[in-house]
Structures are given as C-alpha cells and as structure tokens.
Design an enzyme around this catalytic site. Sequence first.
Site, PDB file in Angstrom:
ATOM      1  N   LYS A 125      -3.041 -30.883  18.502  1.00  0.00           N
ATOM      2  CA  LYS A 125      -2.966 -30.256  17.181  1.00  0.00           C
ATOM      3  C   LYS A 125      -4.347 -30.230  16.515  1.00  0.00           C
ATOM      4  CE  LYS A 125      -1.524 -31.809  13.252  1.00  0.00           C
ATOM      5  NZ  LYS A 125      -0.836 -32.534  12.242  1.00  0.00           N
ATOM      6  N   ASP A 143       2.225 -27.952  13.135  1.00  0.00           N
ATOM      7  CA  ASP A 143       2.491 -29.210  12.435  1.00  0.00           C
ATOM      8  C   ASP A 143       3.942 -29.181  11.949  1.00  0.00           C
ATOM      9  OD1 ASP A 143       2.542 -27.472  10.329  1.00  0.00           O
ATOM     10  OD2 ASP A 143       1.202 -28.633   9.051  1.00  0.00           O
TER      11      ASP A 143
END
Length: 220
Positions: A125, A143
């Site tokens: 991420k 997310d």
Amino acid sequence: MRGSKLRTDEIHELFARLAELNPKPTTELLHGSAFELLVAVILSAQATDVGVNKATRRLFPVANTPAAILALGEEGLKRYISSIGLYNTKATNVIAMCRQLLELHGGDVPRTREALEALPGVGRKTANVVLNTAFGEPTIAVDTHIFRVSNRTGLAPGKTVREVEDKLHRVVPPEYRLDAHHWLILHGRYTCKARVPDCPRCPIQDICRFPSKTPAAKTR
Ligand code: SF4
C-alpha cells in the site's frame, strides 16, 4: 456490505462525476518531496492524516532527508512522532529505512515497486501511494476507504484488499487511473463513511448498488 457489479458506462459516469467535483485530487498528507511523502505514509498506518501532519509539521523543518533523520537517532525521532499510534515501531522502521536509502539508493527514494517494498516499514500500500503521488504512476493503493467504497458501490467488489486492487486495475478507465486512488479515498473519508454513509448527499447515489443506503433522516 456488497452490492452487485457496475456496468462499464456506469463506471465512466461515476469517475466523471467525482472528477468534476474535484479535478485535481491529491493526498491530505503534507509533503514537499518523495522522501517526506514516504515518511508520512509510513507514519500514517492506523493513524489519521491530521495526526501525522501535526507531527511532520514539526519534524520536517528539522529533518527531511535520510541523513538528517538518521542524525536525530531513534530516540530523537520519537520525540517528534510520539503522538502517533505505534510510534515505537514506526521510529525503528523509519530509521532503518533511512539507513537503507543511504546505503542502497544514494539517499534517493527508489522509483520501482520492488525496491520500495524492500524498504523497512514499506508494504504494497505504501509503495502504491509513493509510486502514484510522488512519481505519477497509475497505481491504486487500496486502504480501508477504497475497500469499502469499491465493495458498496459495486465498482470492484472483492473479499481481500489485493482482489479489490486487481479489479480496480481492470475496470477503472485509463483516463481516470492516475487520480482514481485519491477520488475514492476522499469519497470514502467524507461521504461514503464507514458507520453512516451520507447517501442522501452522495453524488453517485443513483449509480451505487449498495443495498442498505442511508435514508435522509439518519444522516444527522
Ligand atoms: S450512495 Fe451511499 S453507499 Fe453508495 S457510494 Fe454513496 S454514500 Fe456510499
């Protein structure tokens, strides 16, 4: 939580509307360089952008390069970031990350996913955010907000973060791919909120397939 999948024309319309409302979306993490962004994203795990900004507003004027943060040392760094959750682990990771940047990359932030993910404290991420926001790559960092919005709307339903990321790459039209990540995060943060989504004021309400949309009376 999930609705059925959106059609291609609906996906185009969804992004056209989000783009019209916010033509130049970007991260809310304050940063002035790829390195500052990398540090801010590492600090932001399970913390709010507002909380991270409060700490980096004091840290970056004092130390905003790998060498300067290494010179602070782990204890010195902790003094700036102690208001952020998990700061002990994050301080250890940031110091190790700075050391690795100096040893392997001449102090620069690498531009490849492989090199980014090899840095301490950097997962998929974080690498996606840096590749997208610092280097202009059309990556999508999934997310909690993007995961929720993708599932509720039917844009890219999936059981795992990786499944949603892969689906987004397949369905987001190329012209929207660079900014998709920010549009979806901001939509999730301010409109399609976790507990009570603001469906009555949602600009994509007629497209969204979420079966349990909030009625007007419940949003206040
Ligand atoms: S209509 Fe509601 S559930 Fe659907 S995207 Fe908008 S805020 Fe989220």
